[in-house]
Design a protein around this motif. Structure first.
Motif, PDB file in Angstrom:
ATOM      1  N   LEU A   7     -11.338   9.011   4.795  1.00 55.01           N
ATOM      2  CA  LEU A   7     -11.920   7.683   4.605  1.00 55.01           C
ATOM      3  C   LEU A   7     -11.045   6.839   3.682  1.00 55.01           C
ATOM      4  N   LEU A   8     -10.539   7.446   2.609  1.00 58.02           N
ATOM      5  CA  LEU A   8      -9.661   6.727   1.684  1.00 58.02           C
ATOM      6  C   LEU A   8      -8.375   6.284   2.373  1.00 58.02           C
ATOM      7  N   LEU A   9      -7.759   7.198   3.134  1.00 60.59           N
ATOM      8  CA  LEU A   9      -6.519   6.858   3.824  1.00 60.59           C
ATOM      9  C   LEU A   9      -6.743   5.759   4.858  1.00 60.59           C
ATOM     10  N   ALA A  10      -7.860   5.837   5.584  1.00 62.81           N
ATOM     11  CA  ALA A  10      -8.165   4.801   6.572  1.00 62.81           C
ATOM     12  C   ALA A  10      -8.409   3.464   5.878  1.00 62.81           C
ATOM     13  N   ASP A  11      -9.080   3.497   4.731  1.00 63.34           N
ATOM     14  CA  ASP A  11      -9.345   2.277   3.978  1.00 63.34           C
ATOM     15  C   ASP A  11      -8.043   1.636   3.510  1.00 63.34           C
ATOM     16  N   LEU A  12      -7.139   2.443   2.950  1.00 64.48           N
ATOM     17  CA  LEU A  12      -5.861   1.919   2.466  1.00 64.48           C
ATOM     18  C   LEU A  12      -4.989   1.427   3.622  1.00 64.48           C
ATOM     19  N   ALA A  13      -5.063   2.125   4.752  1.00 66.10           N
ATOM     20  CA  ALA A  13      -4.326   1.661   5.933  1.00 66.10           C
ATOM     21  C   ALA A  13      -4.865   0.311   6.392  1.00 66.10           C
ATOM     22  N   GLY A  14      -6.197   0.162   6.373  1.00 64.27           N
ATOM     23  CA  GLY A  14      -6.796  -1.123   6.720  1.00 64.27           C
ATOM     24  C   GLY A  14      -6.374  -2.222   5.754  1.00 64.27           C
ATOM     25  N   VAL A  15      -6.315  -1.901   4.467  1.00 60.39           N
ATOM     26  CA  VAL A  15      -5.851  -2.869   3.471  1.00 60.39           C
ATOM     27  C   VAL A  15      -4.430  -3.308   3.788  1.00 60.39           C
ATOM     28  N   ALA A  16      -3.568  -2.351   4.115  1.00 60.49           N
ATOM     29  CA  ALA A  16      -2.163  -2.668   4.379  1.00 60.49           C
ATOM     30  C   ALA A  16      -2.010  -3.560   5.610  1.00 60.49           C
ATOM     31  N   SER A  21      -1.273  -8.908   7.992  1.00 59.61           N
ATOM     32  CA  SER A  21      -1.780  -9.958   8.863  1.00 59.61           C
ATOM     33  C   SER A  21      -1.931 -11.273   8.101  1.00 59.61           C
ATOM     34  N   GLY A  22      -2.559 -11.208   6.926  1.00 59.34           N
ATOM     35  CA  GLY A  22      -2.737 -12.409   6.118  1.00 59.34           C
ATOM     36  C   GLY A  22      -1.418 -12.990   5.652  1.00 59.34           C
ATOM     37  N   ALA A  44      -6.953  -8.757   3.033  1.00 58.32           N
ATOM     38  CA  ALA A  44      -7.036  -7.298   2.922  1.00 58.32           C
ATOM     39  C   ALA A  44      -8.315  -6.821   2.257  1.00 58.32           C
ATOM     40  N   LEU A  45      -8.809  -7.562   1.272  1.00 55.95           N
ATOM     41  CA  LEU A  45      -9.881  -7.038   0.428  1.00 55.95           C
ATOM     42  C   LEU A  45     -11.197  -7.811   0.518  1.00 55.95           C
ATOM     43  N   GLY A  46     -11.193  -8.952   1.205  1.00 55.87           N
ATOM     44  CA  GLY A  46     -12.420  -9.746   1.287  1.00 55.87           C
ATOM     45  C   GLY A  46     -13.562  -9.000   1.946  1.00 55.87           C
ATOM     46  N   THR A  71      -1.761  -1.970  -3.020  1.00 53.85           N
ATOM     47  CA  THR A  71      -1.367  -1.880  -1.608  1.00 53.85           C
ATOM     48  C   THR A  71      -1.336  -3.261  -0.970  1.00 53.85           C
ATOM     49  N   ALA A  72      -2.343  -4.071  -1.261  1.00 54.53           N
ATOM     50  CA  ALA A  72      -2.410  -5.411  -0.674  1.00 54.53           C
ATOM     51  C   ALA A  72      -1.264  -6.289  -1.152  1.00 54.53           C
ATOM     52  N   VAL A  73      -1.034  -6.300  -2.456  1.00 55.14           N
ATOM     53  CA  VAL A  73       0.012  -7.171  -3.017  1.00 55.14           C
ATOM     54  C   VAL A  73       1.399  -6.744  -2.560  1.00 55.14           C
ATOM     55  N   LEU A  74       1.683  -5.451  -2.608  1.00 51.46           N
ATOM     56  CA  LEU A  74       3.012  -4.978  -2.208  1.00 51.46           C
ATOM     57  C   LEU A  74       3.271  -5.230  -0.726  1.00 51.46           C
ATOM     58  N   THR A  75       2.263  -4.990   0.111  1.00 52.93           N
ATOM     59  CA  THR A  75       2.436  -5.222   1.547  1.00 52.93           C
ATOM     60  C   THR A  75       2.713  -6.689   1.834  1.00 52.93           C
TER      61      THR A  75
END
Length: 214
Positions: A7-16, A21-22, A44-46, A71-75
């Motif tokens: 779940l954590l990995l999927a969440d971070l992948a979704g964030v990335a 996309s944004g 990513a986080l909204g 993850t969001a900022v670096l991506t």
């Protein structure tokens, strides 16, 4: 791999992917570095912030766990730096958005179920988690949100959330079934785009034209 780790990995992948996309949408709108990163962060986080507030998880993971914001900022920063190599930005945004939609719908639905939210509510939370990031991205870049257009977007997320609830009822919430659920949303969204599937819209009649007076 445990369900929590998956779940954590999927969440971070979704964030990335939503951050990418944004950020791609921000680059296409000619925003500066801060603007691109900010749009990527919101995209990513909204949805995750909304999900955590609804299930009464405070503070939201976006602020409580440094890995999410990082993850969001670096991506987003990487997309800003490499955008000359990203051909056809519109296509890139759509594909990344579809991937993020699938991943966030799955994780949002699962977290709602873990919080003892009933199945119907979990489906709605999963859908809103999936579409929240794209909604924020479109509003910040001056676009009509995809979820309000004729395109199959929220319907794809809701279908994926229903699939996750069904898998949970069957006690099938391992990495493979959840990946299948995310892939289902991703594939449905891309097929709808390619085949131009759309939801019906209300017909608008033209006002009658009065005949010219003599």
């Amino acid at each position: 791999m445990t369900t929590s780790t998956a779940l954590l990995l999927a969440d971070l992948a979704g964030v990335a992917v939503f951050a990418a996309s944004g950020a791609s949408a921000g680059v296409a709108k000619r925003l500066d570095l801060f603007g691109v990163v900010f749009v990527g962060f919101v995209a990513a986080l909204g949805g995750g912030i909304f999900r955590d507030l609804v299930i009464d998880e405070a503070p939201p993971l976006a602020f409580a766990d440094w890995r999410y914001a990082t993850t969001a900022v670096l991506t987003a920063a990487v997309v800003f730096r490499l955008h000359p190599q990203l051909a056809r930005l519109r296509t890139t945004v759509l594909v990344l958005d579809a991937a993020g939609l699938g991943l966030f719908t799955v994780t949002g639905t699962l977290k709602a179920l873990d919080a003892q939210v009933p199945p119907v509510g979990a489906c709605l939370i999963g859908m809103l988690t999936g579409i929240g990031g794209g909604l924020g991205r479109d509003l910040l870049t001056g676009e009509i949100p995809v979820v309000l257009r004729r395109e199959i977007y929220a319907v794809a997320a809701l279908s994926g959330a229903v699939l996750v609830v069904a898998l949970d009822a069957l006690d099938r919430t391992g990495p493979v079934p959840l990946t299948v659920a995310a892939a289902f949303v991703f594939g449905l969204r891309l097929i709808a785009l390619r085949r131009r599937w759309s939801a019906p819209v209300a017909g608008v009649r033209s006002p009658p034209v009065d005949p010219p007076r003599r």
